[in-house]
Design a protein around this motif. Sequence first.
Motif: not given
Length: 365
Positions: A290-301, A307-322
């Motif tokens: 979802w993050l990559e295909k729907d929003l164009g966000f790339t997670l670290l490998d 889910l809290k770990a995901v939210l702490q990993t993505i950038k702050e400006e990416q949180t609300e769109p997610f």
Amino acid sequence: MSEKLRSGYTTGTHATAILVASLTEYFEQNIVDTLEVTLPKDVKATIEVTRESFSFFSTIKVDNDDIDVTKGAKISVEVQEEEPRGLKEQTPSLLEVGEFSLSVWAGDGVGVVTKKGLKITPNHPAINPVPLSMMQENITNIVTSKKRHLHAVFCVQDGEIIARDTANSKVGVIGGISILGTRGIVKPVSASAYIDSVETEIDVSAAQTQEYIVFTLGNTALDYAKDLYDETSIVEIGNFVYDASERLKKHSFKKVIFVTSVAKMCKVAQGFKNTHNKFGTIDFVMVREWLEKDLGFTLLDEEFLTLKAVLQTIKEEQTEPFVKLLGQKSALMFQKWFKELDIDTKELEIATIHGKNIIIEELKW
């Protein structure tokens, strides 16, 4: 080997037993301390009772392994010839067997219905139809051919205190607990009692308004909803997202509002009909897609377990769109469920709680 879970009997079964004991003494001058009660589907239950005075019996609701606030409650009934005085305002329920009739009253600790939408009409004692039917069936042999009108006053010790741990005041049952039961038996640790409570709250809400209903999942979601909506319209559905939705079938709410946390919203977005962990955990491969295909966000490998770990990993400006994306996907999942359940509602509001932020998504079709 795990221990076998204990079943028990409903408040309706216990109330039936003490009524039979009271009428047995009244008409037959026979005092019993144990008696057999016939339940729906001709099941038998043996209940212990205690004589308090003439035609006045009590019983203790037996312990069981269900989540049941009435376990250990003392239930009593007194049969008398004169209409009782000093009770809360009510219209008694009436049992009739031939020329015999019995007015059934709510005494101390038993509630009275004040709102529409329950199985009992307003101003009557909160003693459900099945327990009343059980009472009528079980007293028939005792009162047949008797030409008499009597009164039965049911009480529950500390019933008003016990009722604080139920939804009674919210659905308009005032002054104590309800006398309940559909089969007479309490199944241990079953979901049925909770679902029945959810259905009751939905019915009461529908009787007050058809504009909207609010489903909340979690204490924070409930607190948020209470600040914005009429409490009668709010139903805390536990983890039973699909089961609660199914109970909307007989109503025509214009809008359903669903409020919960990010993690639970993610589960709904992934199609979990029940969000309890025993039904599975979040699919983080899907979250990554979802993050990559729907929003164009790339997670670290790296591997994620929460889910809290995901939210702490993505950038702050990416949180609300997610979070908005989770709301959108949840709305689409509800739409799918509503269509397959043939529910009239065609408007959704999804409120996802993330920290101190509430992110709203709407869907109409």
